[in-house]
Write an enzyme that holds these catalytic residues in place. Sequence first.
Site, PDB file in Angstrom:
ATOM      1  N   GLU A 182      18.306  51.009   8.419  1.00 18.28           N
ATOM      2  CA  GLU A 182      17.014  50.911   7.721  1.00 18.28           C
ATOM      3  C   GLU A 182      16.019  51.934   8.276  1.00 18.28           C
ATOM      4  OE1 GLU A 182      16.392  48.816   4.988  1.00 18.28           O
ATOM      5  OE2 GLU A 182      18.564  48.796   5.195  1.00 18.28           O
ATOM      6  N   TRP A 193      16.903  55.233   6.788  1.00 17.98           N
ATOM      7  CA  TRP A 193      16.355  55.340   5.430  1.00 17.98           C
ATOM      8  C   TRP A 193      14.897  55.796   5.481  1.00 17.98           C
ATOM      9  CZ3 TRP A 193      18.091  55.642   0.662  1.00 17.98           C
ATOM     10  CH2 TRP A 193      19.320  55.087   0.311  1.00 17.98           C
ATOM     11  N   TRP A 216       8.748  55.325 -22.061  1.00 16.48           N
ATOM     12  CA  TRP A 216       8.280  54.044 -21.530  1.00 16.48           C
ATOM     13  C   TRP A 216       7.445  53.312 -22.587  1.00 16.48           C
ATOM     14  CZ3 TRP A 216      10.813  53.249 -17.233  1.00 16.48           C
ATOM     15  CH2 TRP A 216      11.071  54.299 -16.345  1.00 16.48           C
ATOM     16  N   ASN A 225      12.307  42.543   1.111  1.00 19.25           N
ATOM     17  CA  ASN A 225      12.822  43.824   0.629  1.00 19.25           C
ATOM     18  C   ASN A 225      13.815  43.668  -0.520  1.00 19.25           C
ATOM     19  OD1 ASN A 225      12.861  46.773   0.965  1.00 19.25           O
ATOM     20  ND2 ASN A 225      15.016  46.459   1.455  1.00 19.25           N
ATOM     21  N   TRP A 243       7.696  53.581 -13.697  1.00 21.25           N
ATOM     22  CA  TRP A 243       7.779  53.204 -12.283  1.00 21.25           C
ATOM     23  C   TRP A 243       6.496  53.511 -11.528  1.00 21.25           C
ATOM     24  CZ3 TRP A 243       7.069  56.924  -8.560  1.00 21.25           C
ATOM     25  CH2 TRP A 243       7.251  58.260  -8.925  1.00 21.25           C
ATOM     26  N   TRP A 300      10.956  52.933  -5.359  1.00 23.35           N
ATOM     27  CA  TRP A 300      10.686  52.783  -6.788  1.00 23.35           C
ATOM     28  C   TRP A 300      11.540  53.728  -7.625  1.00 23.35           C
ATOM     29  CZ3 TRP A 300       8.552  49.430 -10.007  1.00 23.35           C
ATOM     30  CH2 TRP A 300       7.802  48.393  -9.433  1.00 23.35           C
TER      31      TRP A 300
END
Length: 439
Positions: free
Chosen positions: A261, A264, A292, A327, A345, A368
């Site tokens: 993590e 990341w 969208w 998360n 988004w 996102w």
Amino acid sequence: MPEKQQVSIFWFRRDLRLEDNTGLYHALKSGYPVLPLFIFDTLILDKLQDNDDPRVTFIRNAIIKLDQELQKHGSSIIVKHGTPQAAWTELLNDYDIKAAFTNHDFEPYAKTRDESIADILKTKGVELRTFKDHVIFEKNEVLKEDGKPYTVFTPYKRKWLEKLNPDFHLKAYPTEKYYNNFLQTSPFVIPGLEQLGFQSSLLTFPDREYKEVIEEYSNTRDSPALDGTSRIGVNLRFGTISIREAGYDAFHAKEKTWLSELIWRDFYAMILWHFPYSAKSSFRKEFDNIPWLNREEDYKAWCEGNTGYPIVDAGMRQLNATGWMHNRVRMITASFLCKHLLIDWRWGEAYFARKLIDYDQASNVGGWQWAAGTGNDAAPYFRVFSPDLQTKKFDPKLEYVKKWVPEFSDPFKYAQPIVDHKFARQRALNAYKVGLAKS
């Protein structure tokens, strides 16, 4: 006219601690007394929508704690409220600044701000020296063999682990050896929240011993009903915990999921540095033409946790009530907004930016875009989470759902689904195909 004090200045930003602070360490060794500085930046504060934004309270609390530590060493932190440009101009008038130190910040606004301050200081012959402190590896430190940045996580992680020398990269900077080099001064006044235009947040901030969690992290992290994650995102965001300390603990844990993590986190910071356009546009530009729907009423239902999908609503209500969301549920709620409701988004990213106390632009944008299928190494656009299946997998006893959606058990009180899953999935696939066909 009295002679100005000769000083080095260390500018705190997202590194609100004295211990193991890279830029502060170098400032304290610069040969001049170090004046600590924090700026409540009105260019940032004026954009906040809530006058009880918990991050302002968190930051001010951290500064008070910093100042209490500094006063033990006969020093204090000078706190400015205004634009960074005005603050530094005042400091140049008040002090004979010999050197200025701070730590890197990778966000697009921060890069522009720092260039502006460096230019102001340069007019007085002062260099703004910046250092790596917020991540373990940054910028160009982990690159492909051809010198280009990675855009896929797994090979990046492999190279990251190959490059890591724990005794070097995770070693703390011994700032405490040099605390006697702080400028000796009477305490400065720290402005109150009201002076800053805010009021105290009623939210509670996580203050916990995270080390006990990371040993079982892989077994507990995906269950939102459990208290099984570290909850130190806000501490890493504002640097009240050193990333090197966190990395050391993760590296030496028996199980390495938590370390992944942190990798990341480095990965997304690197992506934002190399591809700053991705903060506001699709990383994969072929997704810029998705049609969208962006229906305001659907967006409002999502924000308020009234979509009729209990795992989504539980997540949004947890966010609204606590400033934090589990998360796994962040992924579910993000996917639902983009795929089920066909809402851009960026609308969701902006709402998380408003509400999350641990908001970090690089990680939030990366997450996102992953959920929307528009990012680097993202979930394929045709992967559409089923909220029901996600619930059965990660909250099988509905403990999380019932905590945050107490009316769920009463079919007459709980909202009806605002869209049918099967219909929404097909609509999303069609919309993405249309968008890709236009690129």
